[in-house]
Design an enzyme around this catalytic site. Structure first.
Site, mmCIF file in Angstrom:
data_model
loop_
_atom_site.group_PDB
_atom_site.id
_atom_site.type_symbol
_atom_site.label_atom_id
_atom_site.label_comp_id
_atom_site.label_asym_id
_atom_site.label_seq_id
_atom_site.Cartn_x
_atom_site.Cartn_y
_atom_site.Cartn_z
ATOM 1 C CB SER A 274 -1.171 -0.019 1.584
ATOM 2 O OG SER A 274 -1.737 1.077 1.546
ATOM 3 C CE1 TYR B 295 -4.172 -2.387 4.963
ATOM 4 C CE2 TYR B 295 -3.540 -0.407 4.196
ATOM 5 C CZ TYR B 295 -3.849 -1.047 4.139
ATOM 6 O OH TYR B 295 -4.213 -1.511 2.469
#
Length: 319
Positions: A164, A176
């Protein structure tokens, strides 16, 4: 001088385009193992590569996911149950894959499976909030990769890891970003380790796309849940109505930046799997290219000041 430099740039772009346009042959003999195929990117990629003629092995967490994928695909596609956080499940999948690929080996593994929860200030969280997500997003990627690495080396294939932009720059607290930074480190070391064996290791770093991580309802529910469980002294640190203001700001920014076209990510994944000369990294999404990646190269004092400037203010006298 200007025309000379322009000519060199055009020549470089033409060479790069020609090089990257070449595709691997014998797609029907190549097996591609994709994790997280129940929904989202994994589901779309499995159908897309199947339509291109690859022999797709799709790992799904649920029986429903397997059934829906089978209905939408050809008989070349094989589904299997896979929980990337469970080493027993990963090992069982590996045994089946070894039988399917035989002596040819496995052309590619796409580590797509992952869970995403909206970010939150670190002092709102517990270590348990980190463990579950890291087990899927980081340890799961490592476990799956190691389980099929001998098969990848046999085929001189490739490993595609889905990270990401938040593996390059950290804007929020929470597990995350930590998991994606870990994927980046694993990806970089693996790329160097496997280069002598002719194995390519590629990384996909999407920006904001319309998935669960940018769903306004999920963002609001998660933020409210975390706030409600906080002790009063922590709530006092942030001030009255902080969570409402923070969630309103976060949702508005997510909606502004979110891209609806998931195929931008799928085409990058496809290129990583099918190109003779794939890129080392792919950054699908206009926000990734023009906001997050440029910010990630700036000095920390610049990124810090910009992030804090646009973050919800903490209205407490002690701060």
């Amino acid at each position: 001088m200007f025309l000379y430099i322009l000519g060199l740039l055009l020549l470089w772009f033409a060479h790069r385009w020609f090089k990257e346009s070449k595709r691997v042959s014998n797609k029907g003999d190549k097996h591609v193992y994709i994790t997280g195929c129940d929904t989202g990117f994994g589901h779309l990629l499995a159908k897309h590569l199947d339509a291109l003629g690859f022999r797709v092995i799709a790992g799904c967490y649920t029986e429903k996911g397997e059934n829906e994928l089978k209905k939408a695909s050809s008989d070349r596609l094989t589904t299997l149950h896979l929980d990337v956080s469970d080493s027993v499940s990963v090992g069982q999948a590996r045994a089946l894959i070894k039988t399917l690929v035989g002596e040819k080996g496995l052309w590619a593994v796409v580590n797509n499976a992952g869970i995403s929860v909206p970010g939150a200030p670190t002092d709102w969280l517990t270590v348990e909030d980190y463990k579950g997500l890291l087990a899927v997003n980081l340890v799961g990627v490592i476990d799956v990769t190691l389980s099929v690495l001998p098969l990848i080396k046999k085929a001189r294939g490739r490993v595609v890891n889905v990270s990401s932009v938040f593996g390059r720059i950290s804007l929020f607290g929470g597990p995350y970003g930590v998991s994606k930074y870990g994927v980046e480190a694993f990806n970089d070391s693996l790329r160097l380790n496997l280069a002598p064996f002719g194995v390519k290791v590629l990384c996909i770093e999407p920006g904001f796309f319309r998935t669960n991580v940018t769903d306004p309802q999920i963002i609001k529910e998660n933020g409210k849940r975390l706030w409600d469980r906080l002790p009063q002294d922590v709530k006092d640190d942030y001030g009255e109505n902080y969570v409402e203001r923070a969630l309103q700001t976060l949702v508005a920014k997510c909606q502004l930046l979110t891209d609806d076209d998931l195929m931008k990510v799928i085409y990058c994944m496809e290129h990583a799997v099918t190109a003779v000369h794939p890129r080392t990294r792919y950054s699908p999404g206009w926000d990734a290219k023009f906001i997050w990646l440029p910010l990630s190269y700036m000095p920390s004092f610049v990124t810090d000041s910009l992030v804090l400037k646009f973050s919800p203010k903490i209205n407490v006298s002690m701060f």
